[in-house]
Design a protein around this motif. Structure first.
Motif, PDB file in Angstrom:
ATOM      1  N   UNK A  13      56.571  39.083  41.658  1.00 41.65           N
ATOM      2  CA  UNK A  13      56.125  39.958  40.572  1.00 41.65           C
ATOM      3  C   UNK A  13      54.759  39.552  39.999  1.00 41.65           C
ATOM      4  N   UNK A  14      54.007  38.744  40.725  1.00 41.39           N
ATOM      5  CA  UNK A  14      52.681  38.330  40.262  1.00 41.39           C
ATOM      6  C   UNK A  14      51.750  39.537  40.212  1.00 41.39           C
ATOM      7  N   UNK A  15      51.094  39.722  39.089  1.00 42.42           N
ATOM      8  CA  UNK A  15      50.180  40.852  38.910  1.00 42.42           C
ATOM      9  C   UNK A  15      48.782  40.515  39.426  1.00 42.42           C
ATOM     10  N   UNK A  16      47.974  41.539  39.592  1.00 45.29           N
ATOM     11  CA  UNK A  16      46.610  41.388  40.086  1.00 45.29           C
ATOM     12  C   UNK A  16      45.654  40.867  39.017  1.00 45.29           C
ATOM     13  N   UNK A  17      45.866  41.268  37.760  1.00 47.92           N
ATOM     14  CA  UNK A  17      44.941  40.910  36.685  1.00 47.92           C
ATOM     15  C   UNK A  17      45.638  40.060  35.628  1.00 47.92           C
ATOM     16  N   UNK A  18      44.889  39.053  35.135  1.00 55.70           N
ATOM     17  CA  UNK A  18      45.422  38.138  34.132  1.00 55.70           C
ATOM     18  C   UNK A  18      44.324  37.796  33.128  1.00 55.70           C
ATOM     19  N   UNK A  19      44.720  37.591  31.894  1.00 58.27           N
ATOM     20  CA  UNK A  19      43.828  37.050  30.874  1.00 58.27           C
ATOM     21  C   UNK A  19      44.454  35.747  30.400  1.00 58.27           C
ATOM     22  N   UNK A  20      43.666  34.675  30.420  1.00 55.19           N
ATOM     23  CA  UNK A  20      44.183  33.353  30.092  1.00 55.19           C
ATOM     24  C   UNK A  20      43.388  32.780  28.928  1.00 55.19           C
ATOM     25  N   UNK A  21      44.089  32.298  27.919  1.00 55.55           N
ATOM     26  CA  UNK A  21      43.478  31.594  26.798  1.00 55.55           C
ATOM     27  C   UNK A  21      43.893  30.131  26.880  1.00 55.55           C
ATOM     28  N   UNK A  22      43.008  29.232  26.483  1.00 50.56           N
ATOM     29  CA  UNK A  22      43.264  27.803  26.600  1.00 50.56           C
ATOM     30  C   UNK A  22      44.087  27.217  25.466  1.00 50.56           C
ATOM     31  N   UNK A  23      44.604  28.045  24.597  1.00 51.73           N
ATOM     32  CA  UNK A  23      45.384  27.531  23.481  1.00 51.73           C
ATOM     33  C   UNK A  23      46.532  26.672  23.999  1.00 51.73           C
ATOM     34  N   UNK A  24      46.640  25.470  23.462  1.00 54.12           N
ATOM     35  CA  UNK A  24      47.682  24.551  23.880  1.00 54.12           C
ATOM     36  C   UNK A  24      47.282  23.677  25.051  1.00 54.12           C
ATOM     37  N   UNK A  25      46.205  24.023  25.745  1.00 54.00           N
ATOM     38  CA  UNK A  25      45.744  23.208  26.862  1.00 54.00           C
ATOM     39  C   UNK A  25      44.605  22.290  26.448  1.00 54.00           C
ATOM     40  N   UNK A  26      44.016  22.559  25.304  1.00 58.76           N
ATOM     41  CA  UNK A  26      42.970  21.693  24.785  1.00 58.76           C
ATOM     42  C   UNK A  26      43.621  20.613  23.942  1.00 58.76           C
ATOM     43  N   UNK A  45      41.844  40.657  43.849  1.00 58.72           N
ATOM     44  CA  UNK A  45      41.678  41.964  44.497  1.00 58.72           C
ATOM     45  C   UNK A  45      42.341  42.074  45.867  1.00 58.72           C
ATOM     46  N   UNK A  46      42.618  40.954  46.508  1.00 63.33           N
ATOM     47  CA  UNK A  46      43.255  41.027  47.828  1.00 63.33           C
ATOM     48  C   UNK A  46      44.707  41.494  47.734  1.00 63.33           C
ATOM     49  N   UNK A  47      45.269  41.582  46.519  1.00 62.09           N
ATOM     50  CA  UNK A  47      46.580  42.214  46.357  1.00 62.09           C
ATOM     51  C   UNK A  47      46.511  43.681  46.766  1.00 62.09           C
ATOM     52  N   UNK A  48      45.374  44.326  46.459  1.00 59.33           N
ATOM     53  CA  UNK A  48      45.205  45.743  46.752  1.00 59.33           C
ATOM     54  C   UNK A  48      44.568  45.990  48.121  1.00 59.33           C
ATOM     55  N   UNK A  49      43.734  45.040  48.554  1.00 55.88           N
ATOM     56  CA  UNK A  49      43.046  45.185  49.842  1.00 55.88           C
ATOM     57  C   UNK A  49      43.158  43.878  50.617  1.00 55.88           C
ATOM     58  N   UNK A  50      44.168  43.737  51.460  1.00 51.19           N
ATOM     59  CA  UNK A  50      44.388  42.485  52.178  1.00 51.19           C
ATOM     60  C   UNK A  50      43.258  42.104  53.133  1.00 51.19           C
ATOM     61  N   UNK A  51      42.355  43.040  53.439  1.00 53.45           N
ATOM     62  CA  UNK A  51      41.245  42.702  54.338  1.00 53.45           C
ATOM     63  C   UNK A  51      40.197  41.826  53.650  1.00 53.45           C
ATOM     64  N   UNK A  52      40.333  41.603  52.350  1.00 44.63           N
ATOM     65  CA  UNK A  52      39.374  40.768  51.614  1.00 44.63           C
ATOM     66  C   UNK A  52      39.597  39.275  51.850  1.00 44.63           C
ATOM     67  N   UNK A  53      40.724  38.921  52.450  1.00 44.63           N
ATOM     68  CA  UNK A  53      41.031  37.511  52.718  1.00 44.63           C
ATOM     69  C   UNK A  53      41.734  37.410  54.066  1.00 44.63           C
ATOM     70  N   UNK A  54      41.657  36.238  54.709  1.00 46.18           N
ATOM     71  CA  UNK A  54      42.370  36.052  55.979  1.00 46.18           C
ATOM     72  C   UNK A  54      43.885  36.201  55.787  1.00 46.18           C
ATOM     73  N   UNK A  55      44.619  36.476  56.857  1.00 45.48           N
ATOM     74  CA  UNK A  55      46.078  36.593  56.757  1.00 45.48           C
ATOM     75  C   UNK A  55      46.699  35.344  56.112  1.00 45.48           C
ATOM     76  N   UNK A  56      47.629  35.572  55.188  1.00 47.59           N
ATOM     77  CA  UNK A  56      48.302  34.459  54.512  1.00 47.59           C
ATOM     78  C   UNK A  56      47.501  33.852  53.369  1.00 47.59           C
ATOM     79  N   UNK A  57      46.382  34.473  53.027  1.00 47.10           N
ATOM     80  CA  UNK A  57      45.510  33.954  51.967  1.00 47.10           C
ATOM     81  C   UNK A  57      45.208  35.070  50.968  1.00 47.10           C
ATOM     82  N   UNK A  58      44.700  34.675  49.805  1.00 49.10           N
ATOM     83  CA  UNK A  58      44.219  35.616  48.798  1.00 49.10           C
ATOM     84  C   UNK A  58      42.867  35.137  48.300  1.00 49.10           C
ATOM     85  N   UNK A  59      42.155  36.028  47.663  1.00 52.43           N
ATOM     86  CA  UNK A  59      40.895  35.697  47.018  1.00 52.43           C
ATOM     87  C   UNK A  59      41.034  36.078  45.542  1.00 52.43           C
TER      88      UNK A  59
END
Length: 80
Positions: A13-26, A45-59
Protein backbone atom coordinates in the motif's frame (compact mmCIF):
# COMPACT_ATOMS: atom_id res chain seq x y z
CA UNK A 1 18.00 14.54 -5.16
CA UNK A 2 17.29 11.54 -7.36
CA UNK A 3 17.92 8.06 -5.95
CA UNK A 4 17.39 4.51 -7.15
CA UNK A 5 16.49 1.70 -4.77
CA UNK A 6 15.52 -1.97 -4.66
CA UNK A 7 11.77 -2.55 -4.77
CA UNK A 8 11.93 -5.80 -2.78
CA UNK A 9 10.08 -5.68 0.54
CA UNK A 10 8.11 -2.49 -0.14
CA UNK A 11 4.64 -2.43 1.42
CA UNK A 12 1.82 -3.20 -1.00
CA UNK A 13 0.00 0.00 0.00
CA UNK A 14 2.99 2.35 -0.40
CA UNK A 15 1.89 5.55 -2.13
CA UNK A 16 3.76 7.42 -4.85
CA UNK A 17 3.88 10.80 -3.07
CA UNK A 18 4.94 11.61 0.49
CA UNK A 19 5.54 14.71 2.57
CA UNK A 20 7.98 14.24 5.44
CA UNK A 21 8.63 16.60 8.36
CA UNK A 22 11.63 16.12 10.64
CA UNK A 23 9.68 16.64 13.84
CA UNK A 24 10.92 14.13 16.38
CA UNK A 25 13.99 13.25 14.32
CA UNK A 26 15.95 16.33 15.33
CA UNK A 27 17.61 16.59 18.72
CA UNK A 28 14.94 18.98 20.02
CA UNK A 29 11.86 16.75 19.44
CA UNK A 30 9.78 19.89 18.85
CA UNK A 31 11.11 21.07 15.50
CA UNK A 32 8.81 23.78 14.24
CA UNK A 33 6.83 22.73 11.18
CA UNK A 34 8.04 25.92 9.48
CA UNK A 35 11.70 25.46 10.46
CA UNK A 36 14.18 25.79 7.61
CA UNK A 37 14.98 22.43 6.09
CA UNK A 38 12.16 20.68 7.91
CA UNK A 39 10.00 19.63 4.94
CA UNK A 40 10.86 17.09 2.26
CA UNK A 41 8.64 15.98 -0.60
CA UNK A 42 9.22 12.49 -1.97
CA UNK A 43 7.88 11.21 -5.27
CA UNK A 44 8.37 7.71 -6.70
CA UNK A 45 7.39 8.12 -10.37
CA UNK A 46 8.40 4.58 -11.31
CA UNK A 47 5.22 3.42 -9.53
CA UNK A 48 3.33 4.84 -12.50
CA UNK A 49 5.93 4.21 -15.21
CA UNK A 50 8.11 1.15 -14.55
CA UNK A 51 10.32 2.00 -17.55
CA UNK A 52 11.92 4.77 -15.44
CA UNK A 53 13.95 2.20 -13.49
CA UNK A 54 15.47 -1.23 -14.18
CA UNK A 55 13.34 -4.30 -13.33
CA UNK A 56 13.08 -4.82 -9.56
CA UNK A 57 14.10 -1.22 -8.84
CA UNK A 58 12.43 2.16 -8.31
CA UNK A 59 13.53 5.74 -8.69
CA UNK A 60 12.60 8.49 -6.22
CA UNK A 61 12.88 12.26 -6.31
CA UNK A 62 13.37 14.00 -2.96
CA UNK A 63 12.92 17.77 -2.80
CA UNK A 64 13.77 19.85 0.26
CA UNK A 65 10.86 22.26 0.05
CA UNK A 66 10.78 25.78 1.45
CA UNK A 67 14.56 26.08 1.73
CA UNK A 68 15.04 28.72 -0.92
CA UNK A 69 15.98 32.26 0.07
CA UNK A 70 12.86 34.36 -0.44
CA UNK A 71 14.60 37.75 -0.47
CA UNK A 72 14.80 37.72 -4.28
CA UNK A 73 11.01 37.39 -4.51
CA UNK A 74 10.37 40.50 -2.41
CA UNK A 75 11.24 42.76 -5.35
CA UNK A 76 9.00 40.91 -7.81
CA UNK A 77 5.91 42.56 -9.21
CA UNK A 78 2.93 40.53 -8.02
CA UNK A 79 0.44 42.52 -10.10
CA UNK A 80 0.30 40.32 -13.16
Amino acid sequence: LWVGFDSEGLPEDLDCHHTVFNEGFLDDDVAAIDARGNMHIISIPSFFDPTLAPPGRHVAHVYAAANEPFDAWDAQDTNY
